[in-house]
Write a protein that holds these residues in place. Structure first.
Motif, PDB file in Angstrom:
ATOM      1  N   HIS A 102      11.514 -10.587  49.189  1.00 26.43           N
ATOM      2  CA  HIS A 102      12.485 -10.445  50.134  1.00 26.43           C
ATOM      3  C   HIS A 102      13.275 -11.935  50.025  1.00 26.43           C
ATOM      4  CE1 HIS A 102       8.606 -11.544  50.834  1.00 26.43           C
ATOM      5  NE2 HIS A 102       8.763 -12.403  51.860  1.00 26.43           N
ATOM      6  N   GLU A 156      14.364 -13.842  56.553  1.00 31.69           N
ATOM      7  CA  GLU A 156      14.028 -12.434  55.555  1.00 31.69           C
ATOM      8  C   GLU A 156      12.505 -11.504  55.761  1.00 31.69           C
ATOM      9  OE1 GLU A 156      16.653 -14.876  53.413  1.00 31.69           O
ATOM     10  OE2 GLU A 156      15.425 -14.848  55.134  1.00 31.69           O
ATOM     11  N   ARG A 158      11.650  -9.849  57.815  1.00 33.88           N
ATOM     12  CA  ARG A 158      11.628  -8.356  58.231  1.00 33.88           C
ATOM     13  C   ARG A 158      10.693  -7.439  57.567  1.00 33.88           C
ATOM     14  NH1 ARG A 158      16.512  -9.824  57.038  1.00 33.88           N
ATOM     15  NH2 ARG A 158      18.643  -8.126  56.302  1.00 33.88           N
ATOM     16  N   HIS A 159      11.238  -7.673  56.024  1.00 37.43           N
ATOM     17  CA  HIS A 159      11.178  -7.078  54.487  1.00 37.43           C
ATOM     18  C   HIS A 159       9.968  -7.220  54.857  1.00 37.43           C
ATOM     19  CE1 HIS A 159      15.399  -6.269  53.722  1.00 37.43           C
ATOM     20  NE2 HIS A 159      15.565  -7.796  53.279  1.00 37.43           N
ATOM     21  N   ASN A 162       8.521  -5.162  57.753  1.00 38.11           N
ATOM     22  CA  ASN A 162       8.625  -3.400  58.301  1.00 38.11           C
ATOM     23  C   ASN A 162       8.300  -2.812  56.897  1.00 38.11           C
ATOM     24  OD1 ASN A 162      10.827  -3.735  56.112  1.00 38.11           O
ATOM     25  ND2 ASN A 162      11.960  -3.855  58.286  1.00 38.11           N
ATOM     26  N   LEU A 164       8.853  -3.050  53.414  1.00 34.58           N
ATOM     27  CA  LEU A 164      10.012  -2.761  52.672  1.00 34.58           C
ATOM     28  C   LEU A 164      10.974  -2.015  52.845  1.00 34.58           C
ATOM     29  CD1 LEU A 164       8.249  -4.008  48.809  1.00 34.58           C
ATOM     30  CD2 LEU A 164       9.397  -5.812  50.570  1.00 34.58           C
ATOM     31  N   ALA A 165      11.019  -1.446  53.954  1.00 33.83           N
ATOM     32  CA  ALA A 165      11.695  -0.083  54.394  1.00 33.83           C
ATOM     33  C   ALA A 165      12.778  -0.362  54.027  1.00 33.83           C
ATOM     34  CB  ALA A 165      11.503   0.013  55.874  1.00 33.83           C
ATOM     35  N   ASP A 166      13.749  -1.280  54.334  1.00 33.98           N
ATOM     36  CA  ASP A 166      15.100  -1.641  54.256  1.00 33.98           C
ATOM     37  C   ASP A 166      15.574  -2.751  53.135  1.00 33.98           C
ATOM     38  OD1 ASP A 166      15.326  -0.512  56.775  1.00 33.98           O
ATOM     39  OD2 ASP A 166      15.051  -2.726  58.015  1.00 33.98           O
ATOM     40  N   ILE A 167      15.152  -2.062  52.192  1.00 34.95           N
ATOM     41  CA  ILE A 167      15.170  -3.019  50.473  1.00 34.95           C
ATOM     42  C   ILE A 167      15.722  -2.069  49.812  1.00 34.95           C
ATOM     43  CG2 ILE A 167      14.253  -3.785  48.654  1.00 34.95           C
ATOM     44  CD1 ILE A 167      14.338  -6.038  50.589  1.00 34.95           C
ATOM     45  N   THR A 168      16.828  -2.220  49.460  1.00 29.85           N
ATOM     46  CA  THR A 168      18.027  -1.101  48.410  1.00 29.85           C
ATOM     47  C   THR A 168      17.055  -1.189  47.266  1.00 29.85           C
ATOM     48  OG1 THR A 168      19.662  -1.811  49.504  1.00 29.85           O
ATOM     49  CG2 THR A 168      19.572  -0.824  47.476  1.00 29.85           C
TER      50      THR A 168
END
Length: 240
Positions: A102, A156, A158-159, A162, A164-168
């Motif tokens: 993150h 950052e 937030r990753h 959550n 790592l739900a929004d990590i590409t």
């Protein structure tokens, strides 16, 4: 200043990973010649990987973190960034990033580097432990974390929150589940962990944290009482 310049505090107070996790990670690649732990900090995961790979390299941008990193003889540490990995082309069987992805300023650049250094049959694993649960005093802890103090956290964070739900993640996924991190900590040990938070770099944050620590001490009871602290672990793994 690097957020984690105080490598000695990080080494002393950050939780280590479950012993089962390195074994699970070692099953991912086709070979076990070399593993690379990116954003290794003081080597909480890196050192454990030494039991499963011929050679392990930990890389971190902070000189202080690297200076305080320790591991067995087949584990070494270097200063290096995610966008310029200190590894040769096609040389790494497993790339791990533990509690660090993150912070990467350019995730695409990191993934390009991962592809460059990856050996045939290589795998990659992003690992994060989330917000902990504090036995007996969790409501107090959660109220502090999500209350006014939360404004001090970097976006950052937030990753982590959550998992790592929004990590590409542009790789073929491999399912993997890690046990939680579970530690029985005294009041001093738990406060030591809180002292490693990056949010404390924010103006006014340290004073607010110290006020909470005083409140926590009054509620804790005997300072030597050990309370169970549990961090959920998320692993996002794939083939390169």
């Amino acid at each position: 200043m690097n957020l984690f310049d105080s490598g000695s505090d990080y080494a002393a107070h950050r939780p280590s990973y479950p012993d089962e996790l390195p074994a699970l990670l070692a099953e991912l690649p086709a070979h076990r010649t070399c593993a690379l732990d990116v954003g290794c900090g003081t080597g909480q995961l890196t050192a454990k990987m030494g039991a499963y790979f011929d050679q392990v390299l930990g890389a971190d941008p902070s000189e202080s973190q690297v200076a305080n990193a320790t591991g067995p003889d087949n584990v070494r540490f270097e200063v290096g960034t995610a966008s310029q990995l200190p590894a040769a082309d096609n040389s790494v069987d497993l790339i791990t990033v533990a509690q660090a992805v993150h912070w990467f300023p350019d995730l695409d650049a990191f993934y390009d580097e991962a592809r460059r250094v990856a050996a045939p049959g290589a795998a990659i694993a992003l690992i994060s432990y989330g917000l902990c649960h504090l036995e007996g005093l969790n409501e107090m802890y959660q109220d502090f974390y999500w209350g006014d103090f939360h404004r001090h956290w970097e976006p950052e964070r937030r990753h982590v929150e959550n998992q790592l739900a929004d990590i590409t993640f542009p790789f073929e996924r491999i399912g993997i589940e890690s046990p939680d991190i579970v530690r029985d900590l005294t009041l001093e040990q738990f406060i030591g962990y809180l002292g490693t938070w990056s949010a404390l770099k924010s103006p006014g944050a340290r004073e607010e944290a110290e006020a909470f620590q005083a409140e926590l001490a009054r509620a804790w009871g005997d300072a030597q009482l050990r309370r169970r602290v549990t961090w959920p672990v998320t692993v996002l793994a794939g083939r390169i």
